[in-house]
Design a protein around this motif. Structure first.
Motif, PDB file in Angstrom:
ATOM      1  N   ILE A  38      -5.086  12.714   1.807  1.00  0.00           N
ATOM      2  CA  ILE A  38      -3.652  12.845   1.590  1.00  0.00           C
ATOM      3  C   ILE A  38      -2.866  12.557   2.870  1.00  0.00           C
ATOM      4  N   SER A  39      -3.410  12.945   4.025  1.00  0.00           N
ATOM      5  CA  SER A  39      -2.711  12.613   5.272  1.00  0.00           C
ATOM      6  C   SER A  39      -2.659  11.101   5.483  1.00  0.00           C
ATOM      7  N   HIS A  40      -3.718  10.413   5.039  1.00  0.00           N
ATOM      8  CA  HIS A  40      -3.726   8.950   5.108  1.00  0.00           C
ATOM      9  C   HIS A  40      -2.624   8.368   4.236  1.00  0.00           C
ATOM     10  N   ILE A  41      -2.526   8.905   3.000  1.00  0.00           N
ATOM     11  CA  ILE A  41      -1.481   8.427   2.088  1.00  0.00           C
ATOM     12  C   ILE A  41      -0.108   8.728   2.647  1.00  0.00           C
ATOM     13  N   SER A  42       0.075   9.926   3.199  1.00  0.00           N
ATOM     14  CA  SER A  42       1.369  10.321   3.742  1.00  0.00           C
ATOM     15  C   SER A  42       1.790   9.418   4.894  1.00  0.00           C
ATOM     16  N   MET A  43       0.839   9.083   5.766  1.00  0.00           N
ATOM     17  CA  MET A  43       1.174   8.223   6.892  1.00  0.00           C
ATOM     18  C   MET A  43       1.570   6.826   6.423  1.00  0.00           C
ATOM     19  N   GLN A  44       0.824   6.295   5.444  1.00  0.00           N
ATOM     20  CA  GLN A  44       1.144   4.949   4.937  1.00  0.00           C
ATOM     21  C   GLN A  44       2.500   4.936   4.244  1.00  0.00           C
ATOM     22  N   ALA A  45       2.767   5.979   3.447  1.00  0.00           N
ATOM     23  CA  ALA A  45       4.057   6.015   2.756  1.00  0.00           C
ATOM     24  C   ALA A  45       5.201   6.180   3.751  1.00  0.00           C
ATOM     25  N   GLY A  46       4.973   7.013   4.792  1.00  0.00           N
ATOM     26  CA  GLY A  46       6.005   7.190   5.799  1.00  0.00           C
ATOM     27  C   GLY A  46       6.297   5.912   6.562  1.00  0.00           C
ATOM     28  N   GLN A  60       3.824  -8.434   0.299  1.00  0.00           N
ATOM     29  CA  GLN A  60       3.323  -7.465   1.274  1.00  0.00           C
ATOM     30  C   GLN A  60       3.615  -6.036   0.826  1.00  0.00           C
ATOM     31  N   LEU A  61       4.801  -5.853   0.233  1.00  0.00           N
ATOM     32  CA  LEU A  61       5.148  -4.524  -0.256  1.00  0.00           C
ATOM     33  C   LEU A  61       4.203  -4.087  -1.371  1.00  0.00           C
ATOM     34  N   ARG A  62       3.910  -5.023  -2.287  1.00  0.00           N
ATOM     35  CA  ARG A  62       2.973  -4.685  -3.365  1.00  0.00           C
ATOM     36  C   ARG A  62       1.593  -4.363  -2.812  1.00  0.00           C
ATOM     37  N   GLY A 114      -0.259  -0.918  -3.239  1.00  0.00           N
ATOM     38  CA  GLY A 114      -1.598  -0.889  -3.832  1.00  0.00           C
ATOM     39  C   GLY A 114      -2.574  -0.099  -2.977  1.00  0.00           C
ATOM     40  N   THR A 115      -2.443  -0.238  -1.651  1.00  0.00           N
ATOM     41  CA  THR A 115      -3.315   0.546  -0.760  1.00  0.00           C
ATOM     42  C   THR A 115      -3.066   2.039  -0.929  1.00  0.00           C
ATOM     43  N   ALA A 121      -4.626   7.293  -3.304  1.00  0.00           N
ATOM     44  CA  ALA A 121      -4.330   8.404  -4.211  1.00  0.00           C
ATOM     45  C   ALA A 121      -5.423   8.546  -5.262  1.00  0.00           C
ATOM     46  N   HIS A 122      -5.929   7.421  -5.755  1.00  0.00           N
ATOM     47  CA  HIS A 122      -7.014   7.482  -6.739  1.00  0.00           C
ATOM     48  C   HIS A 122      -8.263   8.117  -6.140  1.00  0.00           C
ATOM     49  N   ARG A 123      -8.581   7.744  -4.903  1.00  0.00           N
ATOM     50  CA  ARG A 123      -9.754   8.340  -4.262  1.00  0.00           C
ATOM     51  C   ARG A 123      -9.558   9.843  -4.043  1.00  0.00           C
ATOM     52  N   ALA A 124      -8.318  10.234  -3.673  1.00  0.00           N
ATOM     53  CA  ALA A 124      -8.035  11.664  -3.500  1.00  0.00           C
ATOM     54  C   ALA A 124      -8.177  12.415  -4.822  1.00  0.00           C
TER      55      ALA A 124
END
Length: 386
Positions: free
Chosen positions: A204-212, A224-226, A230-231, A236-239
């Motif tokens: 989740i910290s990985h997802i949070s950093m990417q979203a931020g 690039q945005l897509r 997607g990443t 999120a799916h792995r989490a």
């Protein structure tokens, strides 16, 4: 284990228990009365009857005052044949306590009271047996009867004590079993809590950093945005998959906690690559000689995972250096270094290092973290064999 006291293993008597004991005592008194009342004056019969009734009433409290009641009924039995049943009941009850300092003097007193009755109070002399003096016959019969009552009382007391001891052991075993189950449940909850933190905090910290980071990027094209979205979706799916696995264990419907797949030392490369794909700058040096045991490898994996998670949360963009070295002889040293950076404001309870320290301690190793100038250092040492 401490043996229960006589008061502890005396069972509470039921109504029938009281009734049949009193009937037996009355039967003993009746037999003696029938064989001894010939030629008695009225006052003698009334005295005998009064002492007998009094003893029958007092013997009800023989468990509360065993020595006093036995003493009184035996002394009364020296003057009243109707007291014989009550004194017998009191003597047997006293013998169930299995205390020789009480049994011996009361038994001797009973012998003396019986001899006094035969010598002074008995008006119907017994038939003499050739070759045996009357007093010797009376003494022998008295001793045999008293010894039989004492033996019977001690047997009852021994059986009651055995039952009470077995019951106490069963209750103790049940309490210990309940305690072991409670401790095992608490240990498993803590283990699952550590697994949830180690797995989900990293994802989740990985997802949070990417979203931020994505929120501040205005130069990205639609493709690039897509790709970035997607990443984030894949993370999120792995989490969610990790969360589903942990919750399955909690419900008892998933894999057994001891046999469920766990990360190993061989998964470190994949962990580092996932972090690099997420945008982290990681240098990974592995100088460990040989392949560590599975349990040790899992602990190493968790240390590195926690270090990556902390670096991503508290120093995003900073270079992280991960180095492993060691051997079967010297154990394994894990060192993670990263420069301090700005906090990403990713929420956290601050318990990651606490749980990690507990995990390493359980593995027989040690964990420490410190700050030198502007560099955060996380280091651990683990024995080769746990």
């Amino acid at each position: 284990m401490q043996q229960p006291s006589p008061e502890a293993y005396q069972p509470r008597l039921s109504l029938w228990g009281h009734v049949w004991r009193y009937l037996l005592a009355l039967g003993i008194s009746a037999i003696g009365l029938i064989s001894s009342t010939d030629g008695w004056p009225e006052w003698r019969f009334l005295l005998d009857l009064g002492l007998g009734v009094l003893c029958m009433v007092l013997v009800f409290w023989r468990r509360r005052w065993p020595v006093a009641i036995a003493t009184f009924t035996i002394v009364a039995g020296a003057f009243s044949i109707l007291s014989a049943g009550a004194s017998s009941l009191a003597l047997v009850s006293l013998a169930t306590r299995r205390r020789w300092r009480e049994i011996i003097p009361i038994s001797l007193l009973n012998v003396a009271a019986g001899m006094f009755w035969f010598a002074v109070m008995e008006t119907t002399p017994a038939e003499e047996i050739p070759g045996i003096p009357l007093w010797g016959f009376n003494l022998g019969a008295n001793v045999v009867i008293i010894a039989a009552m004492v033996a019977w009382g001690m047997y009852i007391g021994s059986r009651r004590e055995l039952i009470a001891t077995l019951r106490l052991r069963a209750e103790t075993a049940e309490a210990e079993q309940a305690l072991r189950v409670s401790q095992a449940r608490e240990t498993e909850r803590r283990r699952i809590a550590r697994e949830m933190h180690d797995v989900l905090a990293h994802r989740i910290s990985h997802i949070s950093m990417q979203a931020g980071a994505l929120a501040y990027r205005e130069d990205l094209s639609a493709d690039q945005l897509r790709a970035e979205v997607g990443t984030i979706r894949d993370g999120a799916h792995r989490a969610l998959d990790d969360l589903r696995t942990v919750l399955g264990v909690l419900r008892g419907n998933g894999e057994d906690p001891e046999t469920a797949p766990q990360p190993t030392y061989a998964d470190l490369g994949r962990l580092v690559e996932e972090a690099r794909e997420g945008g982290m700058n990681i240098t990974f040096d592995d100088d460990v000689e040989g392949s560590p045991p599975e349990a040790v490898g899992r602990s190493i994996y968790r240390v590195v995972q926690e270090g990556i998670t902390n670096a991503r949360k508290h120093a995003p963009g900073a270079a992280l250096k991960v180095s492993l070295q060691g051997s079967e002889e010297h154990g394994i040293e894990v060192l993670l270094r990263n420069r301090l950076g700005f906090d990403s404001n990713t929420p956290g309870a601050g318990l990651g290092l606490v749980g990690l320290t507990e995990r390493v301690d359980l593995a027989g190793g040690r964990l420490a973290h410190r700050t030198e100038k502007d560099v955060f250092i996380l280091e651990a040492w683990l024995p080769w064999g746990q």
